[in-house]
Design an enzyme around this catalytic site. Sequence first.
Site: not given
Length: 649
Positions: A35-36, A225-226, A256, A602
């Site tokens: 994503k980043t 973002d997010e 998420q 994770r």
Amino acid sequence: MTGIAFAEELNEEQLRAVQAPDGPVLIIAAAGTGKTRTLTYRVAWLVEQGIDPRRVLLLTFTNKAAREMLERAHALVGESVGGLWGGTFHHMANRMLRMHADLIGYNRDYSILDEDDAKRLVKLTIEDLKLPPKLFPKPEVLLSMYGLASSRAGSIDAMAEEKFASVPFVNPADVVKVHRIYGERKRGLNAMDFDDLLANGLKLFQEHPDIQQRYSERFRYVMVDEYQDTNVIQAEWVDALARQHRNLMVVGDDFQSIYSWRGADFRNIMQFPKRYPDSVVLKLETNYRSVPEILAVANACIAGNPEQFQKTLRAVRPAARKPRVVQVQDGDHQSEYIIEQIRRHLGMGVPASEIAVLYRSHFHAMELQLNLARQRIPYHITSGMRFFEQAHIKDVCCLVRLVGNPMDELAFGRLFELFPKLGPKTVSKIWEKIGGRFDPRAARDRDSLLAALPAAARELWRPLHDQMAVLFDARPVVHPSEIIQVFIDHFYQAHATTTYDNADKRVEDIEELVRFTTRFETVAEFLGEMALQSNLDQQADGGESAAGEVIRLSTIHQAKGLEWSVVFILWTMEGLFPSQKTMADDGDVSEERRLFYVATTRARDDLYLCCPRYRRTRDGGVQTFMPSRFIMEVPSHLLHTERPSRGYY
């Protein structure tokens, strides 16, 4: 022009997102899909297309995320990225308010109250209204509630009624009055708190359409973002900023969305295509983090949620080991197994910093903390203090300590300083007046104490005084669990609600402490073990070494965005994960399932899902648990079931 080879440096999904056409775009970026990287290259793409960076706005939730993206963009396109507006929602709202605050009744040189300033101002308001400080909710509790109401654009009146309905000595109308006067005082000081920045940023646009139009014209491209973590105010503010050009790109993952308890609104991301019917929805599904076996479990688990953007994580990495479902007897057996596996992984060369233990609630890790301390294995808790160091655990043990040692002045002081009108000096005088000892089992001591207390404290203490007579006068031996439970029921539950903004979680910890006490037959045994564990914790405290080489313990909420080679998830049992409270409240476990998905993703290499069958109850009995529905929903062939030697499944 830097000549970035976009097609070579990005996969097909990322490239489509980076080169998306003008207009509203929703990028569903699944866990571990870059994503980043995608957002960073989007910035570089816009700059290479000749877009003036000063007309690009990038909104993030943390300064760290903003810095990382801007630094990466700078590395790609150099100084040409200068001038881009990038930062958190609060930072950008403040930047705009600094130029226009006078339009909504503030001077432009307004102050921003930090947390301590805000608490102090609320405290002064409480004092001026002559509300009893030890009976009225603490400033941090009120500020948390006020902030939540603001983020949800909700009613303070309704929230106060709901939160303090079970606290007889708190009038919700007083909570509302404090909020009103606190707001007036901020105005008088020409000051805003953290929550005001967003609320006033939106208010500025709503009351002054010309200002909204100016910024909407300025920012040709807006990126967020997010996005799944945005609240109502943030979503409205972003929509206003993008109204002119409609080049709004939001990036997030509905799988998420796990922060509704702090105001995030799941509907923002889910309803984006409805708010923008002409939007393009793109998905990032290629995962670079985890082995395919872990992703298969994550995909199967999240499939049970009815409302979501359908997507399937695809692994880049080669096949490896299946996630393990570990069926053990109880919490102690679970911790023994985990310690054995930690030692095995360390022996295989896995750094301690690459091993994490995740849990739904902080109290789930109590047995593991105890056993790690006994084994002198250093660990660090991301999500809080060690169990027996927590203030609320120490508080509720004071009465038990006095049963164990009536001359424990420190326990007496800690206990009665919780009550109104009782500071350290007053408590010391009371201690002297009752003869320097207090045995809760002795009727004479109880009567002497009741007579020595000031009126306000006496009124609160009397229910405990009466219950102790019932508890101690008929029996020579009382179990520590009974003492703690009486203290919770007749004082500490209400005290926690007015003292801590996370009172529910603290009460859960205390309930776990009550279960822990059932291991011991006497008060002396319990207190001895508690003192031993506190000292072991000090000796085993790995802290944050220079290399960070300690095992990590964390709630799943605080682990979001992080990753480890080896991950253990504790108590994956029905009623614990998903939590009983969630199931009792509304029966909707969708966010709990998303939380489970976050936990599983994770892990990069090894994932352990721990399933203890038994757990102690508060009355000393045993409760049987079934594995979590989130495990039962996963096809059995995707998991390897392990039954360690103590198990009897």
